[in-house]
Write a protein that holds these residues in place. Sequence first.
Motif, PDB file in Angstrom:
ATOM      1  N   SER A  36       0.864  -1.232   0.186  1.00 56.08           N
ATOM      2  CA  SER A  36       0.120   0.007   0.149  1.00 56.08           C
ATOM      3  C   SER A  36       0.719   1.075   0.231  1.00 56.08           C
ATOM      4  O   SER A  36       2.178   1.191   0.157  1.00 56.08           O
ATOM      5  CB  SER A  36      -0.894  -0.053   1.313  1.00 56.08           C
ATOM      6  N   LYS A  73       1.014   3.579   2.114  1.00 55.52           N
ATOM      7  CA  LYS A  73       1.262   3.580   3.499  1.00 55.52           C
ATOM      8  C   LYS A  73       2.685   2.971   3.742  1.00 55.52           C
ATOM      9  O   LYS A  73       3.626   3.541   4.390  1.00 55.52           O
ATOM     10  CB  LYS A  73       0.144   3.378   4.512  1.00 55.52           C
ATOM     11  N   GLN A 109       1.508  -6.924   1.033  1.00 52.55           N
ATOM     12  CA  GLN A 109       0.320  -6.717   1.448  1.00 52.55           C
ATOM     13  C   GLN A 109      -0.508  -8.071   1.479  1.00 52.55           C
ATOM     14  O   GLN A 109      -0.265  -9.053   0.822  1.00 52.55           O
ATOM     15  CB  GLN A 109      -0.465  -5.876   0.323  1.00 52.55           C
ATOM     16  N   SER A 124      -3.474  -9.794   0.470  1.00 55.03           N
ATOM     17  CA  SER A 124      -4.635  -9.597  -0.358  1.00 55.03           C
ATOM     18  C   SER A 124      -5.536 -11.015  -0.124  1.00 55.03           C
ATOM     19  O   SER A 124      -6.425 -11.037  -1.010  1.00 55.03           O
ATOM     20  CB  SER A 124      -4.293  -9.209  -1.664  1.00 55.03           C
ATOM     21  N   VAL A 163     -11.340  -1.845  10.521  1.00 51.36           N
ATOM     22  CA  VAL A 163     -10.124  -1.461  10.030  1.00 51.36           C
ATOM     23  C   VAL A 163      -9.065  -1.372  10.758  1.00 51.36           C
ATOM     24  O   VAL A 163      -7.858  -2.016  10.525  1.00 51.36           O
ATOM     25  CB  VAL A 163     -10.477  -0.459   8.786  1.00 51.36           C
ATOM     26  N   MET A 168      -5.747  -3.666  10.747  1.00 54.01           N
ATOM     27  CA  MET A 168      -4.375  -3.148  10.196  1.00 54.01           C
ATOM     28  C   MET A 168      -3.436  -3.434  11.582  1.00 54.01           C
ATOM     29  O   MET A 168      -2.149  -3.623  10.974  1.00 54.01           O
ATOM     30  CB  MET A 168      -4.357  -1.752   9.997  1.00 54.01           C
ATOM     31  N   GLY A 198      -0.196  -3.235   9.096  1.00 56.76           N
ATOM     32  CA  GLY A 198      -0.553  -2.310   8.001  1.00 56.76           C
ATOM     33  C   GLY A 198      -0.517  -3.160   6.634  1.00 56.76           C
ATOM     34  O   GLY A 198      -0.564  -2.561   5.726  1.00 56.76           O
ATOM     35  N   ASN A 220      -4.396  -5.693   2.283  1.00 54.63           N
ATOM     36  CA  ASN A 220      -4.831  -4.646   1.328  1.00 54.63           C
ATOM     37  C   ASN A 220      -6.040  -4.018   1.659  1.00 54.63           C
ATOM     38  O   ASN A 220      -7.004  -4.501   1.906  1.00 54.63           O
ATOM     39  CB  ASN A 220      -4.965  -5.489   0.242  1.00 54.63           C
ATOM     40  N   PRO A 221      -5.949  -2.656   1.746  1.00 50.74           N
ATOM     41  CA  PRO A 221      -7.060  -1.827   2.264  1.00 50.74           C
ATOM     42  C   PRO A 221      -8.153  -1.867   1.320  1.00 50.74           C
ATOM     43  O   PRO A 221      -9.421  -1.989   1.967  1.00 50.74           O
ATOM     44  CB  PRO A 221      -6.523  -0.289   2.441  1.00 50.74           C
ATOM     45  N   GLN A 222      -8.239  -2.021   0.283  1.00 50.50           N
ATOM     46  CA  GLN A 222      -9.462  -2.107  -0.786  1.00 50.50           C
ATOM     47  C   GLN A 222     -10.131  -3.414  -0.416  1.00 50.50           C
ATOM     48  O   GLN A 222     -11.373  -3.661  -0.126  1.00 50.50           O
ATOM     49  CB  GLN A 222      -9.132  -2.073  -2.255  1.00 50.50           C
ATOM     50  N   LEU A 262      -9.690  -5.430   2.065  1.00 50.58           N
ATOM     51  CA  LEU A 262     -10.258  -5.272   3.527  1.00 50.58           C
ATOM     52  C   LEU A 262     -11.744  -4.673   3.611  1.00 50.58           C
ATOM     53  O   LEU A 262     -12.567  -5.361   4.178  1.00 50.58           O
ATOM     54  CB  LEU A 262      -9.126  -4.867   4.309  1.00 50.58           C
ATOM     55  N   ASN A 263     -11.578  -3.502   2.965  1.00 50.56           N
ATOM     56  CA  ASN A 263     -12.848  -2.794   3.035  1.00 50.56           C
ATOM     57  C   ASN A 263     -14.186  -3.434   2.613  1.00 50.56           C
ATOM     58  O   ASN A 263     -15.309  -3.595   2.961  1.00 50.56           O
ATOM     59  CB  ASN A 263     -12.738  -1.512   2.363  1.00 50.56           C
TER      60      ASN A 263
END
Lengths: 477, 489
Positions: A385, A387, A414, A416, A451, A455, A460, A463-465, A467-468
Motif C-alpha cells: 500500500s 502507506k 500486502q 490480499s 479496519v 491493520m 498495516g 490490502n485496504p481495498q 479489507l474494506n
Amino acid sequence: MKWETVIGLEIHAQLATKSKIFSGASTAYGAEPNTQACAIDLGMPGTLPVLNEQAVRFAVKFGLAIGAHIAPYSVFARKNYFYPDLPKGYQTSQFDKPIVGLGQLDIEVGGETKTIGVTRAHLEEDAGKSLHEDYHGMTGIDLNRAGTPLLEIVSEPDMRSAAEAVAYVKKLHTLVQYLGICDGSMQEGSFRCDVNVSVRPVGQEEFGTRAEIKNLNSFRFIEKAIAHEVERQIDVIDSGGKVVQETRLYDANKDETRSMRSKEEANDYRYFPCPDLLPVEITSSLLDEMRDSLPELPAAKKQRFQQQYGLSAYDSEVLTTQRAMADYYEDAVNFSDGEAKLVANWVMGELSAALNQHNVDIVNSPVSAERLGGLVKRIADQTISGKIAKQVLELMWSSEHSADELIEREGLKQISDTGALEKMIDQLMADNMDQVEQFRAGKTKMIGFFVGQLMKQTQGKANPQELNKLLQSKLKE
Amino acid sequence: MYNKSLKELSASLRNKEISSVELSQYFLARIKHFDGDLNSVITSNEEVALSIAQQADKVIASGGGGLLTGIPLLHKDIFCTQGLRTSCGSKMLDNFVAPYTATAVNQLELAGAVMLGKTNMDEFAMGSSNETSFYGSVKNPWDLDTVPGGSSGGSAAAVAARLAPLASGTDTGGSIRQPAAFCGITGIKPTYGRVSRYGMIAFASSLDQGGAMAKSAEDAAIMLQAMSGFDEKDSTSVDKPVDDLLAGLGDSIKGLTIGLPKEFFTKDLDADIREKVEAAVDAMKSAGANIKEISLPNINLSVPAYYVVAPAECSANLSRFDGVRFGHRCESPKDLEDLYKRSRGEGFGDEVKRRIMIGAYVLSAGYYDAYYKKAQQVRRLIKQDFVEAFKEVDVIASATAPSVAFASGEKKGDPVSMYLSDIFTIGVNLAGLPGMSVPCGFVNNKPVGMQLIGNYFEEARLLNVAHQYQQLTDWHLAVPAGYEQEASA
C-alpha cells in the motif's frame, strides 16, 4: 495617484568551466584563499590572457536558447578602475560588441504568459573578494574568484511587478542549469542578480529615475527588495522629493535598501578594446555544433510532459524546473513500467520532502530513479500500500537495497489473500459483537474500528481495498 | 674575440679553442671593466650564467646543440626572468622577481644561449634616450656625453661596446632601431606577433614587439630565429611557421626593388645623415637593386597617432602596479587611497606619469572619439599606405632617426622634441611591420643608421638585404674607441 513599477535585471551567471576565462587556474569553489590564482589571475607583469574557448561556447549556447542574435565578431574591452581585489586595475569585459545580442524569454505570472526582452549577454571576468572581517582594520584579499568566467545577462525594462521579476529570474535560473552552463548556486554566488527599479504614474510613457539594487542572492530577497524600493520611491515622490539615480545595497538583516553611491560618484571606466585579445570570431560551424548540442529546453519539456505523461500543467512545471529532477522523473517512470502519474506524485511528494529534509540535491539522491521506479511499481501492482511504501522509502534512504528486496526482507507484502483476511475478520467480529451490533444499528462509522484493528494485527499489510470490501459484506450479513 | 661573428664564436667553441665558461667569463670581465662608464648592465647573472655555460660545454662536447649553444648574451630588463630581478628600469619593480620566464628568453635558453645579465632601459620602455631609468642614464660608447637612444639603450650600448655578442630588445615605437642606429649596431624588430610577448612587461600591447640586437645582420638573424614562433600563451602571436632566416642571407639582391618614401627624405632630415643613407642606397643599387621613390601619404600623422594609442594602452597596462600584490609599496599607508597615490607617485618616474595621464585623458568619457578612436582610424590609414607601397617594392629604406645621438640632457625637458626623434620608426609599429636598423656610416664620429622596412613576415628578405649590404660595407664592424682593447682580467 496610481503607480506602475518598471523593472529591468542584470544577472551574472558564473559559467561552469573547469578553468578561468583567461588562465588555466581552477574555478572550483571553496579552496583556501589565494590557492587558485595563478600569475595571470594575479595580474603579474608580462602575463597575458588567453580566452577559454569553453566560455565562448557556453555563451553561444545561451544565446541560441533565448533565440538571440550571436555576434560573428565580439570584442573584449578593458573597464578601468582601481580596487584591491581587481588585480590588473581593469576588468576585461565586453562593452560595445557583446557576444549575444537581442533575445527573449517567456514567463508565466497569474496564468498569463509574457515575453521579456533580453537586451544582451556578454562575457567578462569576475574580480576577487575583499574580506573585511577578521583582519582588525585591514582588508584581506582572496583572488581565487578573480578571472572566473561570467555571463552578464541584461534584460529590457519589461517587468512591471516583483512577481514578474522573480518569475524571470527563476526562468533564467532554470535555463542556465538546463544548458549546463551554470550550476545556479545563489549561495556560492554563481548566480547573482542586480535589479533596476523605477516607478511612474500609470499611463505615463516616460520612465522614472531608476535605482539599481545590488547584492540580491535569493528569490525571496529579490521580491522583498523590490517591494521596499518601490515603496521608498513612491514615498520620496509623494513627499515632494525626487528619486536620484544611484546604486543601493539590499540589507537582508534590516530588510531595507540603502544608498551605496550616486551617479555623480560613478567612475569613468575609460573602456577601450583589449589589445591582448583578438576579436572573438563565431564561425557558422560552431553555431551549428552548439545548436545541435542544445538540450530540450524547459518550456518544450513542460509541454511534452503534459502530453506524454498526461500530467497537469502545474505538475509538469514543478518537475521540469530543474533539469535533474525532470531527468530523474523520466528515468523513474521507465523503471516503474510507465506509472507516470504515480511517479510524479512520489517525486514531488515523498521524495522531495525527504530531499529537503536532508538538504540533498536530487542529483545526489540516496534513492536512485531506478529504485524509486521499482517502489512505485509495487504500489501500482498492489504488492504494497501507499502507506507501507513510505516505510520502504525510508528504508531505501539508508540502504542500497531495491524495493523488492526490502519488501521481502521486512515481510511487508500486502495481504490480499481473501481467505486469510476472512478468517481474521470472522475472529474479530466474534470477539467484538458489541461493535458489530452498533454497526448494524446504523452506526456505519464503526467500520473504522474494524479496519484499525485489522491493520494493527497485520502491521498495516492488509490490502485496504480488499479489507474494506470484505468487511462491508461481512458486517452487513 | 669580442668582434668575432656568432658563427666564428660557435666554431671556436666546437674547435675547443675556448669553452663556453671561458667565453662567458671573457664577456663578464668586459662588462666589469667597461660598464662603469656606460651603465648598460644593471643586473649580473654571473653565477647562474657560469653553470649554464658549463652545461653548454657538455652539450658541445657531446656534439649536440646549435649555433647559439654556449653563446653569452644579455636581456633587456623588460623580459621576465625567473629567479633574477626584472625591474623594467623602474623603482616600482626594483624588488620584483618574477616566478616565470618570458617565452622569448626561454626559447633562447633552450637554444643554449647563456644569459650574463639584464640591461638598463628607459623606465617601462618609455623614452628615446635612456635617461628615464631609475638606475641612471646609459652612455653611448661612441661618445659618453651623448645618449645611446632608447628605450633599449642598455642593450645597444652593451653590444656596441662588445660587452656581449647579442642582446635582446623591445620596440614599441623604435626602441630597438633608434638605439641600434645611435650605437652603430644592427637591430631588428620583427612583424608584430612573430615573437611572443608573454613575460615581456607591457608598455603598449598592440605595438610592443621583442627583437634582436647584434653586431651584424647575420648574428641578428641567428638570434631572431631562436626567439620567433607561435606561443599559445600570447593570443596575439601568430600561428605561422617561422621562415629559415639564415638560408637566404647569401642570396643576391639583384632585381629587388627598394622604395624610398619621399616623406622621409625632406629638409627635416639632417643633410649629413641623408647623404650617408643615400650612399647606402647607392651601394645596394650597385649590387643590382632597383630604387624607386614611393609615397606614404599619411605617415606624417604617425607621431600624433602613436602618442594617443601608446599612452592609452600604457595607462591601463600600468594600473596593475598599485602596491597591493608586488612591486613598490609606500611606507605605512593611511588608507587605500593613500596606498595607491603614494605607491604609484613614488614608484613611477615623470615620463611614465606623463604618459599615464595622457592615456587616461584620451580614453575618458567625451574625449574617446576625438582622440583614441580617431587615432585608430589614422593607424588604419598608415597601415594601408604601407600595404599599397609593398605592392610596388620589396623593401623600404630610410634613415632610422632624424639625427645622430644627441647630447645627454639635451631633450630631457622637451618631450615633444624627444618624441620626434622616433618620427621614422613609429609608423612601422603602427602598421605592425618588421623593421631594422643597419649602420651606414658616421657623422661627427657618431654612427648613422639606415632603416629597412619589410612586408609582413618577410624578416628573411629584410635580413638578406641587410646582410648583402654588410657584405659591401664594414660600418658594422667598427668598434668605438677605447673598447677595442681587451679587458684586463
